[in-house]
Scaffold this motif. Structure first.
Motif, PDB file in Angstrom:
ATOM      1  N   GLY A 189     -28.745  67.986   1.839  1.00  0.00           N
ATOM      2  CA  GLY A 189     -29.273  67.595   0.535  1.00  0.00           C
ATOM      3  C   GLY A 189     -28.661  66.361  -0.069  1.00  0.00           C
ATOM      4  O   GLY A 189     -29.257  65.771  -0.990  1.00  0.00           O
ATOM      5  N   ARG A 190     -27.468  65.917   0.400  1.00  0.00           N
ATOM      6  CA  ARG A 190     -26.859  64.695  -0.138  1.00  0.00           C
ATOM      7  C   ARG A 190     -26.697  63.629   0.938  1.00  0.00           C
ATOM      8  O   ARG A 190     -25.897  62.703   0.795  1.00  0.00           O
ATOM      9  N   SER A 191     -27.490  63.761   1.988  1.00  0.00           N
ATOM     10  CA  SER A 191     -27.492  62.721   3.016  1.00  0.00           C
ATOM     11  C   SER A 191     -28.196  61.477   2.493  1.00  0.00           C
ATOM     12  O   SER A 191     -28.924  61.518   1.489  1.00  0.00           O
ATOM     13  N   ALA A 192     -27.998  60.374   3.181  1.00  0.00           N
ATOM     14  CA  ALA A 192     -28.668  59.133   2.786  1.00  0.00           C
ATOM     15  C   ALA A 192     -30.184  59.285   2.849  1.00  0.00           C
ATOM     16  O   ALA A 192     -30.916  58.796   1.975  1.00  0.00           O
ATOM     17  N   GLN A 193     -30.666  60.000   3.867  1.00  0.00           N
ATOM     18  CA  GLN A 193     -32.118  60.187   3.999  1.00  0.00           C
ATOM     19  C   GLN A 193     -32.665  61.018   2.840  1.00  0.00           C
ATOM     20  O   GLN A 193     -33.735  60.710   2.305  1.00  0.00           O
ATOM     21  N   ALA A 194     -31.938  62.052   2.456  1.00  0.00           N
ATOM     22  CA  ALA A 194     -32.387  62.881   1.335  1.00  0.00           C
ATOM     23  C   ALA A 194     -32.415  62.077   0.040  1.00  0.00           C
ATOM     24  O   ALA A 194     -33.317  62.242  -0.787  1.00  0.00           O
ATOM     25  N   GLY A 195     -31.423  61.203  -0.149  1.00  0.00           N
ATOM     26  CA  GLY A 195     -31.411  60.351  -1.332  1.00  0.00           C
ATOM     27  C   GLY A 195     -32.616  59.429  -1.383  1.00  0.00           C
ATOM     28  O   GLY A 195     -33.231  59.240  -2.437  1.00  0.00           O
ATOM     29  N   GLN A 196     -32.972  58.844  -0.249  1.00  0.00           N
ATOM     30  CA  GLN A 196     -34.160  57.989  -0.201  1.00  0.00           C
ATOM     31  C   GLN A 196     -35.424  58.798  -0.474  1.00  0.00           C
ATOM     32  O   GLN A 196     -36.334  58.321  -1.169  1.00  0.00           O
ATOM     33  N   LEU A 197     -35.489  60.007   0.043  1.00  0.00           N
ATOM     34  CA  LEU A 197     -36.661  60.851  -0.182  1.00  0.00           C
ATOM     35  C   LEU A 197     -36.811  61.216  -1.655  1.00  0.00           C
ATOM     36  O   LEU A 197     -37.940  61.280  -2.175  1.00  0.00           O
ATOM     37  N   ARG A 198     -35.707  61.443  -2.350  1.00  0.00           N
ATOM     38  CA  ARG A 198     -35.795  61.752  -3.783  1.00  0.00           C
ATOM     39  C   ARG A 198     -36.408  60.585  -4.549  1.00  0.00           C
ATOM     40  O   ARG A 198     -37.243  60.780  -5.432  1.00  0.00           O
ATOM     41  N   LEU A 199     -36.006  59.372  -4.208  1.00  0.00           N
ATOM     42  CA  LEU A 199     -36.563  58.199  -4.886  1.00  0.00           C
ATOM     43  C   LEU A 199     -38.046  58.031  -4.559  1.00  0.00           C
ATOM     44  O   LEU A 199     -38.858  57.728  -5.438  1.00  0.00           O
ATOM     45  N   LEU A 200     -38.397  58.224  -3.303  1.00  0.00           N
ATOM     46  CA  LEU A 200     -39.799  58.085  -2.901  1.00  0.00           C
ATOM     47  C   LEU A 200     -40.665  59.170  -3.540  1.00  0.00           C
ATOM     48  O   LEU A 200     -41.799  58.899  -3.977  1.00  0.00           O
ATOM     49  N   ALA A 201     -40.158  60.389  -3.593  1.00  0.00           N
ATOM     50  CA  ALA A 201     -40.916  61.468  -4.231  1.00  0.00           C
ATOM     51  C   ALA A 201     -41.148  61.164  -5.703  1.00  0.00           C
ATOM     52  O   ALA A 201     -42.243  61.389  -6.236  1.00  0.00           O
ATOM     53  N   ASP A 202     -40.140  60.640  -6.363  1.00  0.00           N
ATOM     54  CA  ASP A 202     -40.278  60.265  -7.776  1.00  0.00           C
ATOM     55  C   ASP A 202     -41.345  59.188  -7.949  1.00  0.00           C
ATOM     56  O   ASP A 202     -42.177  59.258  -8.868  1.00  0.00           O
ATOM     57  N   ASP A 203     -41.367  58.201  -7.051  1.00  0.00           N
ATOM     58  CA  ASP A 203     -42.373  57.137  -7.140  1.00  0.00           C
ATOM     59  C   ASP A 203     -43.776  57.669  -6.832  1.00  0.00           C
ATOM     60  O   ASP A 203     -44.757  57.232  -7.452  1.00  0.00           O
ATOM     61  N   LEU A 204     -43.887  58.591  -5.896  1.00  0.00           N
ATOM     62  CA  LEU A 204     -45.198  59.164  -5.583  1.00  0.00           C
ATOM     63  C   LEU A 204     -45.740  59.951  -6.771  1.00  0.00           C
ATOM     64  O   LEU A 204     -46.940  59.873  -7.090  1.00  0.00           O
ATOM     65  N   VAL A 205     -44.880  60.706  -7.438  1.00  0.00           N
ATOM     66  CA  VAL A 205     -45.312  61.452  -8.624  1.00  0.00           C
ATOM     67  C   VAL A 205     -45.694  60.484  -9.749  1.00  0.00           C
ATOM     68  O   VAL A 205     -46.687  60.691 -10.453  1.00  0.00           O
ATOM     69  N   LEU A 238     -36.228  68.869  -3.356  1.00  0.00           N
ATOM     70  CA  LEU A 238     -35.206  67.854  -3.072  1.00  0.00           C
ATOM     71  C   LEU A 238     -34.027  67.985  -4.035  1.00  0.00           C
ATOM     72  O   LEU A 238     -32.870  67.802  -3.642  1.00  0.00           O
ATOM     73  N   ARG A 239     -34.312  68.304  -5.276  1.00  0.00           N
ATOM     74  CA  ARG A 239     -33.235  68.518  -6.253  1.00  0.00           C
ATOM     75  C   ARG A 239     -32.426  69.763  -5.873  1.00  0.00           C
ATOM     76  O   ARG A 239     -31.191  69.774  -5.954  1.00  0.00           O
ATOM     77  N   TYR A 240     -33.136  70.817  -5.454  1.00  0.00           N
ATOM     78  CA  TYR A 240     -32.468  72.060  -5.062  1.00  0.00           C
ATOM     79  C   TYR A 240     -31.563  71.821  -3.845  1.00  0.00           C
ATOM     80  O   TYR A 240     -30.404  72.272  -3.815  1.00  0.00           O
ATOM     81  N   HIS A 241     -32.060  71.088  -2.849  1.00  0.00           N
ATOM     82  CA  HIS A 241     -31.238  70.783  -1.675  1.00  0.00           C
ATOM     83  C   HIS A 241     -30.027  69.933  -2.052  1.00  0.00           C
ATOM     84  O   HIS A 241     -28.934  70.100  -1.479  1.00  0.00           O
ATOM     85  N   PHE A 242     -30.195  69.019  -3.000  1.00  0.00           N
ATOM     86  CA  PHE A 242     -29.073  68.204  -3.462  1.00  0.00           C
ATOM     87  C   PHE A 242     -27.940  69.096  -3.969  1.00  0.00           C
ATOM     88  O   PHE A 242     -26.767  68.899  -3.631  1.00  0.00           O
ATOM     89  N   TRP A 243     -28.308  70.124  -4.764  1.00  0.00           N
ATOM     90  CA  TRP A 243     -27.267  70.993  -5.320  1.00  0.00           C
ATOM     91  C   TRP A 243     -26.780  72.033  -4.326  1.00  0.00           C
ATOM     92  O   TRP A 243     -25.680  72.578  -4.480  1.00  0.00           O
ATOM     93  N   MET A 244     -27.532  72.299  -3.274  1.00  0.00           N
ATOM     94  CA  MET A 244     -27.006  73.147  -2.206  1.00  0.00           C
ATOM     95  C   MET A 244     -25.821  72.475  -1.523  1.00  0.00           C
ATOM     96  O   MET A 244     -24.926  73.150  -0.994  1.00  0.00           O
ATOM     97  N   ALA A 245     -25.785  71.149  -1.538  1.00  0.00           N
ATOM     98  CA  ALA A 245     -24.695  70.407  -0.909  1.00  0.00           C
ATOM     99  C   ALA A 245     -23.502  70.214  -1.848  1.00  0.00           C
ATOM    100  O   ALA A 245     -22.498  69.613  -1.458  1.00  0.00           O
TER     101      ALA A 245
END
Length: 400
Positions: A189-205, A238-245
């Motif tokens: 959840g706090r990998s570099a890929q997960a961080g990029q996915l959070r930003l992309l998900a925010d932009d898609l929404v 993605l937020r939940y996975h971030f806090w799992m880490a």
């Protein structure tokens, strides 16, 4: 005191429920203090049928995976699939094995048969794609949202390609690794890929929101609404996975809070669509703070019901369910000085209690808390009594 309590009791019927409330709420929630007992779900089905037929409710939502629930909704509205397939693939938490849930789905499909879409019942799960052992991969929600947008908007507006999402997501078992629930170091959840996915998900929404007028016209409000669900689920996961880490003492409080935040967002979206009936554990629906022990840690958080109620005011109503005995789980006759014990002494096998009047009847003297010997059953907390619009009481719960 017994006479006062008796004066607060009604039959468990839709008319009696509505008589407790100032007006028909957008969300009418019925809680349960334990899962897996079809006696409780049979009563839910009976009461919800009455509320559909007499009060015009058109959505029924339960504490189950919101994405899996789309399978059930497609079946009850259009007959897609078979009932066996729907029960296997449309529910999380093992709820598809329940005979009462099967009967609910069967009845909803029969009710809708031959009715125009505007009069049909809709089904929804309002839980996130979460289990005790962890969280789902965000792949399904993210790729569905991206696919919806890619088919309708200029490609230059998309923040990424489908290939980029696939590369960043990687293998799904990286996300669903059950070891991550106990060991944050196992989480991605706090990998570099997960961080990029959070930003992309925010932009898609954000793109989905910005293109709303076009999207509703080009597709339909129903398709757009489903895309919004994908967006909420992707960002929530993605937020939940971030806090799992996370490794701080606040980790578990964040996780239980985020789960109910996802639930509340789904409930509020359903309330926008029309009046909905809600069923879940009492702890997810009560107005006061919820709490539980996990090991030596006491967790406290605001439930989905508390969050939805803060937004809707009188548009949210909550009936808690209380039980007398569950003998097959070692729950025998409750002590007479507890809320459950006082209600168990009444002659009715099941009843609806006017909670505000009951609170007045108790005055400054509250019943004693009831401590359950069964870890899967949570008796009502007398301190929360003022937050209930009503209490549904069932004297004895036989083994399903």
């Amino acid at each position: 005191m017994a006479t006062d309590i008796k004066d607060t009791v009604h039959a468990v019927e839709a008319a009696a429920v509505m008589g407790l409330l100032p007006a028909r709420p957008r969300l009418l929630a019925l809680g349960e203090p334990t899962h897996g007992e079809d006696t409780l779900l049979d009563l839910r089905n009976e009461l919800f049928r009455q509320l559909v037929e007499q009060e015009g409710y058109r959505t029924i939502t339960i504490e189950s995976d919101c994405l899996m629930g789309l399978v059930v909704d497609d079946y009850v509205t259009s007959g897609t699939g078979t009932l066996d397939e729907v029960m296997e693939h449309g529910f999380s938490h093992g709820f598809g094995a329940s005979a009462a849930n099967r009967e609910l789905v069967r009845w909803m499909r029969a009710y809708n048969d031959g009715r125009p879409a505007s009069e049909q019942l809709r089904f929804a799960g309002f839980d996130g794609p979460l289990e005790i052992t962890g969280a789902a991969s965000p792949r399904q929600a993210l790729t569905a949202l991206h696919g919806y947008l890619a088919a309708q908007v200029d490609a230059d507006l998309l923040p990424c390609t489908a290939e980029t999402l696939d590369r960043l997501l990687g293998a799904d078992d990286r996300w669903t690794n059950p070891a991550a629930m106990r060991d944050p170091a196992q989480s991605v959840g706090r990998s570099a890929q997960a961080g990029q996915l959070r930003l992309l998900a925010d932009d898609l929404v954000a793109l989905l929101d910005a293109q709303t007028p076009h999207l509703i016209t080009a597709t339909s409000r129903g398709d757009w609404d489903r895309a919004r669900l994908y967006g909420r689920t992707a960002t929530g996961l993605l937020r939940y996975h971030f806090w799992m880490a996370d490794t701080s003492p606040a980790r578990m409080t964040w996780l239980v809070s985020l789960r109910d935040r996802m639930m509340a967002d789904n409930l509020l979206a359903l309330a926008e669509r029309g009046p909905a009936l809600v069923h879940a554990h009492n702890a997810h629906l009560q107005r006061d703070k919820s709490s539980m022990r996990m090991g030596d840690q006491r967790l406290e958080w605001w439930s989905a019901g508390a969050l939805a109620g803060a937004h809707l005011g009188e548009g949210y109503a909550f009936l808690a369910t209380a039980l007398g005995t569950i003998r097959h789980h070692g729950v025998d006759t409750p002590p007479p000085d507890t809320l459950e014990g006082l209600l168990h002494a009444l002659p009715e096998d099941r009843c609806l209690v006017d909670a505000p009047r009951l609170t007045t009847a108790f005055g400054d003297t509250r019943p004693a808390p009831h401590v359950s010997p069964y870890f899967g059953y949570f008796p009502l907390d007398p301190a929360h009594l003022a937050g209930y619009d009503g209490i549904v009481f069932i004297k004895d719960v036989p083994k399903s």
